[in-house]
Structure formats: C-alpha cells, structure tokens
Design a protein around this motif. Structure first.
Motif, PDB file in Angstrom:
ATOM      1  N   ALA A 176      16.759 -47.748  11.949  1.00 21.23           N
ATOM      2  CA  ALA A 176      17.633 -47.014  12.861  1.00 21.23           C
ATOM      3  C   ALA A 176      17.116 -47.152  14.284  1.00 21.23           C
ATOM      4  O   ALA A 176      15.908 -47.249  14.523  1.00 21.23           O
ATOM      5  CB  ALA A 176      17.698 -45.539  12.471  1.00 21.23           C
ATOM      6  N   CYS A 177      18.049 -47.159  15.241  1.00 19.12           N
ATOM      7  CA  CYS A 177      17.710 -47.292  16.660  1.00 19.12           C
ATOM      8  C   CYS A 177      18.422 -46.185  17.424  1.00 19.12           C
ATOM      9  O   CYS A 177      19.622 -46.284  17.710  1.00 19.12           O
ATOM     10  CB  CYS A 177      18.137 -48.671  17.180  1.00 19.12           C
ATOM     11  N   ALA A 178      17.707 -45.108  17.753  1.00 18.08           N
ATOM     12  CA  ALA A 178      18.306 -43.991  18.487  1.00 18.08           C
ATOM     13  C   ALA A 178      18.550 -44.403  19.939  1.00 18.08           C
ATOM     14  O   ALA A 178      17.717 -45.085  20.552  1.00 18.08           O
ATOM     15  CB  ALA A 178      17.397 -42.768  18.418  1.00 18.08           C
ATOM     16  N   LYS A 179      19.662 -43.982  20.505  1.00 16.01           N
ATOM     17  CA  LYS A 179      20.023 -44.398  21.862  1.00 16.01           C
ATOM     18  C   LYS A 179      20.771 -43.264  22.586  1.00 16.01           C
ATOM     19  O   LYS A 179      21.277 -42.352  21.925  1.00 16.01           O
ATOM     20  CB  LYS A 179      20.891 -45.662  21.809  1.00 16.01           C
ATOM     21  N   HIS A 180      20.793 -43.282  23.930  1.00 14.11           N
ATOM     22  CA  HIS A 180      20.325 -44.248  24.918  1.00 14.11           C
ATOM     23  C   HIS A 180      19.265 -43.543  25.755  1.00 14.11           C
ATOM     24  O   HIS A 180      19.614 -42.703  26.585  1.00 14.11           O
ATOM     25  CB  HIS A 180      21.453 -44.712  25.825  1.00 14.11           C
ATOM     26  N   PHE A 181      18.001 -43.842  25.507  1.00 12.59           N
ATOM     27  CA  PHE A 181      16.872 -43.120  26.088  1.00 12.59           C
ATOM     28  C   PHE A 181      16.795 -43.346  27.604  1.00 12.59           C
ATOM     29  O   PHE A 181      16.932 -44.478  28.066  1.00 12.59           O
ATOM     30  CB  PHE A 181      15.570 -43.600  25.438  1.00 12.59           C
ATOM     31  N   PRO A 182      16.511 -42.284  28.370  1.00 14.22           N
ATOM     32  CA  PRO A 182      16.229 -40.901  27.948  1.00 14.22           C
ATOM     33  C   PRO A 182      17.448 -39.997  27.865  1.00 14.22           C
ATOM     34  O   PRO A 182      17.289 -38.783  27.750  1.00 14.22           O
ATOM     35  CB  PRO A 182      15.257 -40.420  29.029  1.00 14.22           C
ATOM     36  N   GLY A 183      18.670 -40.551  27.893  1.00 18.25           N
ATOM     37  CA  GLY A 183      19.860 -39.738  27.704  1.00 18.25           C
ATOM     38  C   GLY A 183      21.009 -40.200  28.579  1.00 18.25           C
ATOM     39  O   GLY A 183      20.860 -40.386  29.787  1.00 18.25           O
ATOM     40  N   HIS A 184      22.190 -40.395  27.947  1.00 16.28           N
ATOM     41  CA  HIS A 184      23.379 -40.899  28.652  1.00 16.28           C
ATOM     42  C   HIS A 184      24.501 -39.856  28.649  1.00 16.28           C
ATOM     43  O   HIS A 184      25.639 -40.167  28.970  1.00 16.28           O
ATOM     44  CB  HIS A 184      23.868 -42.182  27.953  1.00 16.28           C
ATOM     45  N   GLY A 185      24.176 -38.617  28.292  1.00 15.19           N
ATOM     46  CA  GLY A 185      25.241 -37.632  28.088  1.00 15.19           C
ATOM     47  C   GLY A 185      25.748 -36.943  29.323  1.00 15.19           C
ATOM     48  O   GLY A 185      26.831 -36.364  29.311  1.00 15.19           O
ATOM     49  N   ASP A 186      24.994 -36.990  30.436  1.00 14.43           N
ATOM     50  CA  ASP A 186      25.387 -36.256  31.643  1.00 14.43           C
ATOM     51  C   ASP A 186      25.801 -37.223  32.737  1.00 14.43           C
ATOM     52  O   ASP A 186      25.377 -37.101  33.887  1.00 14.43           O
ATOM     53  CB  ASP A 186      24.219 -35.373  32.114  1.00 14.43           C
ATOM     54  N   THR A 187      26.632 -38.201  32.385  1.00 13.11           N
ATOM     55  CA  THR A 187      27.060 -39.200  33.367  1.00 13.11           C
ATOM     56  C   THR A 187      28.573 -39.207  33.515  1.00 13.11           C
ATOM     57  O   THR A 187      29.309 -38.930  32.564  1.00 13.11           O
ATOM     58  CB  THR A 187      26.620 -40.616  32.948  1.00 13.11           C
ATOM     59  N   LYS A 188      29.021 -39.546  34.718  1.00  7.85           N
ATOM     60  CA  LYS A 188      30.440 -39.762  34.972  1.00  7.85           C
ATOM     61  C   LYS A 188      30.751 -41.251  35.141  1.00  7.85           C
ATOM     62  O   LYS A 188      31.892 -41.622  35.410  1.00  7.85           O
ATOM     63  CB  LYS A 188      30.880 -38.987  36.216  1.00  7.85           C
ATOM     64  N   THR A 189      29.729 -42.075  35.006  1.00  5.31           N
ATOM     65  CA  THR A 189      29.877 -43.521  35.151  1.00  5.31           C
ATOM     66  C   THR A 189      29.584 -44.200  33.825  1.00  5.31           C
ATOM     67  O   THR A 189      28.591 -43.899  33.171  1.00  5.31           O
ATOM     68  CB  THR A 189      28.911 -44.066  36.213  1.00  5.31           C
ATOM     69  N   ASP A 190      30.459 -45.116  33.434  1.00  4.31           N
ATOM     70  CA  ASP A 190      30.226 -45.961  32.276  1.00  4.31           C
ATOM     71  C   ASP A 190      29.321 -47.106  32.723  1.00  4.31           C
ATOM     72  O   ASP A 190      29.681 -47.878  33.620  1.00  4.31           O
ATOM     73  CB  ASP A 190      31.568 -46.492  31.766  1.00  4.31           C
TER      74      ASP A 190
ATOM     75  N   LEU B  95      15.620 -35.014  26.280  1.00  4.33           N
ATOM     76  CA  LEU B  95      14.547 -35.567  25.449  1.00  4.33           C
ATOM     77  C   LEU B  95      14.465 -34.955  24.054  1.00  4.33           C
ATOM     78  O   LEU B  95      13.865 -35.556  23.151  1.00  4.33           O
ATOM     79  CB  LEU B  95      13.195 -35.408  26.147  1.00  4.33           C
ATOM     80  N   VAL B  96      15.054 -33.781  23.863  1.00  5.32           N
ATOM     81  CA  VAL B  96      14.914 -33.074  22.578  1.00  5.32           C
ATOM     82  C   VAL B  96      15.391 -33.925  21.396  1.00  5.32           C
ATOM     83  O   VAL B  96      14.667 -34.063  20.394  1.00  5.32           O
ATOM     84  CB  VAL B  96      15.635 -31.717  22.633  1.00  5.32           C
ATOM     85  N   PRO B  97      16.595 -34.510  21.439  1.00  7.63           N
ATOM     86  CA  PRO B  97      17.031 -35.301  20.279  1.00  7.63           C
ATOM     87  C   PRO B  97      16.182 -36.553  20.056  1.00  7.63           C
ATOM     88  O   PRO B  97      15.982 -36.976  18.907  1.00  7.63           O
ATOM     89  CB  PRO B  97      18.475 -35.674  20.633  1.00  7.63           C
ATOM     90  N   PHE B  98      15.688 -37.152  21.143  1.00  2.55           N
ATOM     91  CA  PHE B  98      14.850 -38.351  20.967  1.00  2.55           C
ATOM     92  C   PHE B  98      13.506 -37.993  20.346  1.00  2.55           C
ATOM     93  O   PHE B  98      12.975 -38.746  19.512  1.00  2.55           O
ATOM     94  CB  PHE B  98      14.676 -39.065  22.306  1.00  2.55           C
ATOM     95  N   ALA B  99      12.984 -36.832  20.726  1.00  3.61           N
ATOM     96  CA  ALA B  99      11.746 -36.376  20.088  1.00  3.61           C
ATOM     97  C   ALA B  99      11.973 -36.163  18.597  1.00  3.61           C
ATOM     98  O   ALA B  99      11.109 -36.504  17.770  1.00  3.61           O
ATOM     99  CB  ALA B  99      11.257 -35.087  20.746  1.00  3.61           C
TER     100      ALA B  99
ATOM    101  N   LEU C 249       8.220 -42.331  26.966  1.00  5.71           N
ATOM    102  CA  LEU C 249       8.599 -42.506  25.561  1.00  5.71           C
ATOM    103  C   LEU C 249       7.372 -42.768  24.693  1.00  5.71           C
ATOM    104  O   LEU C 249       7.228 -42.178  23.604  1.00  5.71           O
ATOM    105  CB  LEU C 249       9.582 -43.676  25.444  1.00  5.71           C
ATOM    106  N   ARG C 250       6.494 -43.620  25.149  1.00  4.32           N
ATOM    107  CA  ARG C 250       5.312 -43.974  24.360  1.00  4.32           C
ATOM    108  C   ARG C 250       4.280 -42.850  24.335  1.00  4.32           C
ATOM    109  O   ARG C 250       3.762 -42.487  23.272  1.00  4.32           O
ATOM    110  CB  ARG C 250       4.659 -45.233  24.944  1.00  4.32           C
ATOM    111  N   GLU C 251       3.968 -42.302  25.501  1.00  8.40           N
ATOM    112  CA  GLU C 251       2.834 -41.388  25.614  1.00  8.40           C
ATOM    113  C   GLU C 251       3.210 -39.934  25.349  1.00  8.40           C
ATOM    114  O   GLU C 251       2.477 -39.214  24.669  1.00  8.40           O
ATOM    115  CB  GLU C 251       2.204 -41.525  27.009  1.00  8.40           C
ATOM    116  N   GLU C 252       4.351 -39.488  25.851  1.00 11.74           N
ATOM    117  CA  GLU C 252       4.721 -38.083  25.656  1.00 11.74           C
ATOM    118  C   GLU C 252       5.402 -37.849  24.312  1.00 11.74           C
ATOM    119  O   GLU C 252       5.132 -36.858  23.634  1.00 11.74           O
ATOM    120  CB  GLU C 252       5.623 -37.609  26.798  1.00 11.74           C
ATOM    121  N   LEU C 253       6.292 -38.762  23.924  1.00 12.42           N
ATOM    122  CA  LEU C 253       6.990 -38.608  22.643  1.00 12.42           C
ATOM    123  C   LEU C 253       6.239 -39.283  21.506  1.00 12.42           C
ATOM    124  O   LEU C 253       6.572 -39.071  20.340  1.00 12.42           O
ATOM    125  CB  LEU C 253       8.413 -39.156  22.732  1.00 12.42           C
ATOM    126  N   GLY C 254       5.264 -40.118  21.809  1.00 12.44           N
ATOM    127  CA  GLY C 254       4.453 -40.738  20.774  1.00 12.44           C
ATOM    128  C   GLY C 254       5.138 -41.844  20.001  1.00 12.44           C
ATOM    129  O   GLY C 254       4.768 -42.132  18.852  1.00 12.44           O
TER     130      GLY C 254
END
Length: 411
Positions: A67-81, A101-105, A140-145
C-alpha cells in the motif's frame, strides 16, 4: 468495511499481476471545494481518516499487495488541482501536525510499505514543493519514523512540469530523498496544447538523460541513487515473499459485493427519495469539470438509470471537452443549455465550480421539485439547501450508480 474494500482492491490488483496499489488516500478533506481530493478522502476528521487509512494498509498488505498512502504531507486543504498548477497550504506547523500528519502517522504505524508525496508548498516547512523538499521528507523519515519507499506524485503534472520543468523535477525529486519517481500517465494526457502531449518513451528517456547528467555533474550523488535503489529492491523482495495464491473469480465476486455494500452505506438523503422514480424520467447532467486523478466525467449513474427506467432521456448542460478540475476550457460559445423538462439533476462537488452552481440554481428556479443527485463532496448534510429532494452518493463509480438506482427505483 474499508478493510473489506481494500482486500477486494488488492485481490484485483494481484489478478492483473501487479503488487503495488497507490492508495489509500490519507488526505483530510478540510476544504469542501477541493477540486482534486473530495470523495477520494475518508473525511474531515483526521483521526477518522487515520483509522480508515490504517485499515486499508493492513488489509491490502495482508493480500500481498503493498500500500502507498498519499499525498504526503496532505492535499486536503487546497483549492488548486496540482495536475493543473502548484498549490500552497499555508498553515502553521501546529495545524499541520494536528490535522494533515495524523492519518500518515497512522498509515506508517500500520506498516505502509510506501508513501506518495504531494506537489504542494507548505511554507511552514519549506518554500519548495513537498516532492522536492528534503525538509519535508526528513519530517516523514525522522518524525513519523517511515523506513519504506517514498514515491513521487507524477512529475508530468503541471505543478512541477510548468514550474521547474520535467527533467529538473526528476533530478530534484531524487536529490530530495524520493526513492521511486512516478513520471506520469501517457494513457491520460492532460490536454490543452502541444506541451501536454504524452509520450511515455520520450519522458523516460528525458528523465534518464537528466539523471545521468546530474550524476556526472555532481548535482545528484551516486550514493543517493544507491539508497533509493536499495529501498526499491527491499520492496520488491517483500512483494515476492508475500505473493499469495492466484485470485479466482469467486474471490473477485466477493470483493465486488464489498464495494456494493460500501456504496449503499455511503448514500445520504434529504426529502422523499426512496422509490421516487417509477417510470421514464428526464435526466439532466449539470456537471462541467472533470478530475484527471479519477478520470473523465463518469456516465455510470446516467447509464444505470437509463437502463433501469426504459424510455428515459439524458441532456447535458455543458458540452464535454478536455477540461480538468482547476483548468476548464469552455467549448460552447452560447454557454450552458438548460432543458425545459427536468426530473433528475446530476451535479458534482457543489462548491468547486461556480458555473455548475449557477446552472443548478437556474434549473431549480424552473423545477423546484427536481430530484438532485450530488456525485461529489458536499460541505455537509445541509448542503445545496435549495434542493428539496437530494441524494449524496460520494462518488460516481459503478457501485455508486447501482446503489443509487436501487434506492431511487425501490429495487
């Protein structure tokens, strides 16, 4: 339910001989007018989105599909595609950690083998798009591990190709810490002009030449490529070890049942809609924009209703062209065509397109009792308040169409 759907997706992926699915979408859809995430998201609550993302990861990978979770760190608060242009999410580091970051963690904690980056600038972290940002990838690497494979979103998207350029984007993506570069999709050209024409062989050669030149010039360390290649080899080895038995038709059929159940549970209504359609109806499609991430404007809903209700008719308010959400090319000089007879109106995400909103208002002015079907992402259950009767489907795929038709025809 999410786990059941994820299993069915993974089984279909395996049936086609693949071993990586570019999901789940772990974006929190904070902006209801978001032109590219919308119904691809699990919701607006970060912890709810996280639980669904984790369930998807665990179920898909139990089937031997990464599985590949996307789109880090988050694409939900955008008005631009980002297929159309560069997006900026200007939120504080505190908001980013409490929301995006919560769902990616959660996905990382569930063991996600891959994470896809977003072509979005987060000024609180860096002035470069996340895909090209060492600072974002260190988070992503250091804080989320996260220790797995970082995958880029497609480099041919205009957020990259029309800002720093395709070749430079490939080099900077790898230099930033991405391991697996997604070049693009030659099967779905962006359209609009010659610069958007897709040629997979050309793009591959351009990317390869850019990488070799950057290594020779010392801009891209060989050690960085070796690190990326090692992670990709580890992913391939995991896939080989976890490959399960071939998928038979009975298993795939069971997966389709899970999708049907999910679509039925997703339906939300207002007014008297159950069994409301009993004979031929006049369907009107008032959608204008399409979203290249999820394909062209789907006809599953209209086709299903036309098949269930013989003698029904369909009228499109807007002429269809090569428009994508965030970049609309209007191809009818005379504007929208509003039919005189209307029973059912199909609309997309309510607040993403002012032209669609104006067309719907005009249709409801003339036909206040028309049944509205919203196939996109509403701001809430009270959205589109002028519609006396409405169904929110949260999607326009075939399972959504069948569930809607069952509801409206009383099947």
């Amino acid at each position: 339910m999410t786990a059941a759907v994820a299993r069915s997706i993974a089984q279909e992926v395996r049936a086609y001989g693949a071993d990586l699915v570019l999901g789940p979408v772990a974006d929190v859809n904070a902006d209801p007018a978001n032109p590219v995430i919308g119904v691809r998201s699990y919701g607006v609550d970060p912890h709810l989105v996280g639980r669904h993302a984790a369930a998807f990861v665990e179920a898909a990978q139990a089937e031997g599909v990464a599985a590949c979770a996307k789109h880090f760190p988050g694409h939900g608060d955008t008005k631009t595609d980002t297929h159309a242009g560069l997006a900026v999410v200007d939120v504080s580091p505190e908001t980013l950690r409490a929301r995006e970051l919560v769902p990616f963690a959660a996905a990382v904690a569930a063991g996600a083998k891959a994470i896809m980056t977003a072509h979005i600038v987060f000024p609180a972290l860096d002035d470069a798009p996340a895909t090209l940002s060492p600072a974002v990838l260190r988070l992503l690497r250091e804080e989320l591990g996260f220790t797995g494979v970082v995958v880029s979103d497609a480099i041919d998207m205009r957020a990259i190709s029309r800002t720093i350029g395709f070749a430079e984007g490939v080099v900077r993506t790898l230099a930033a810490g991405v391991d697996l570069v997604c070049l693009g999709n030659p099967g779905m050209p962006l359209g609009g002009d010659a610069a958007d024409s897709d040629d997979g062989e050309r793009d591959f050669r351009t990317a390869l030449d850019a990488i070799l030149t950057a290594v020779a010039d010392g801009r891209l360390p060989r050690a960085r490529l070796e690190e990326a290649a090692a992670r990709v080899r580890d992913l391939a080895a995991w896939s080989a070890r976890h490959r399960t038995a071939p998928v038979d038709e009975a298993v795939l059929a069971a997966g389709h049942t899970a999708s049907a159940d999910a679509a039925r549970l997703a339906l939300s209504t207002r007014g008297d809609v159950a069994g409301a359609l009993r004979g031929p109806v006049r369907l009107v499609d008032a959608r204008r924009r399409r979203n290249i991430a999820s394909g062209r404007l789907g006809d599953h809903v209209a086709d299903t209703l036309l098949a269930r209700l013989p003698g029904s008719t369909l009228t499109a308010v807007f002429t269809r062209g090569a428009a994508t959400e965030g970049r609309v090319t209007e191809e009818t000089a005379d504007g929208p065509v509003l039919p005189e007879a209307v029973d059912v109106v199909l609309v997309g995400t309510p607040h993403a397109d002012p032209e669609q909103a104006r067309a719907l208002d005009a249709l409801l002015d003339a036909h206040p009792d028309a049944l509205v079907v919203c196939l996109g992402w509403p701001a809430g259950p009270g959205d589109l308040p002028r519609a006396r009767r409405i169904v929110f489907t949260y999607g326009d795929a075939r399972p959504n169409a069948e569930a809607l038709a069952d509801l409206l025809t009383g099947a």
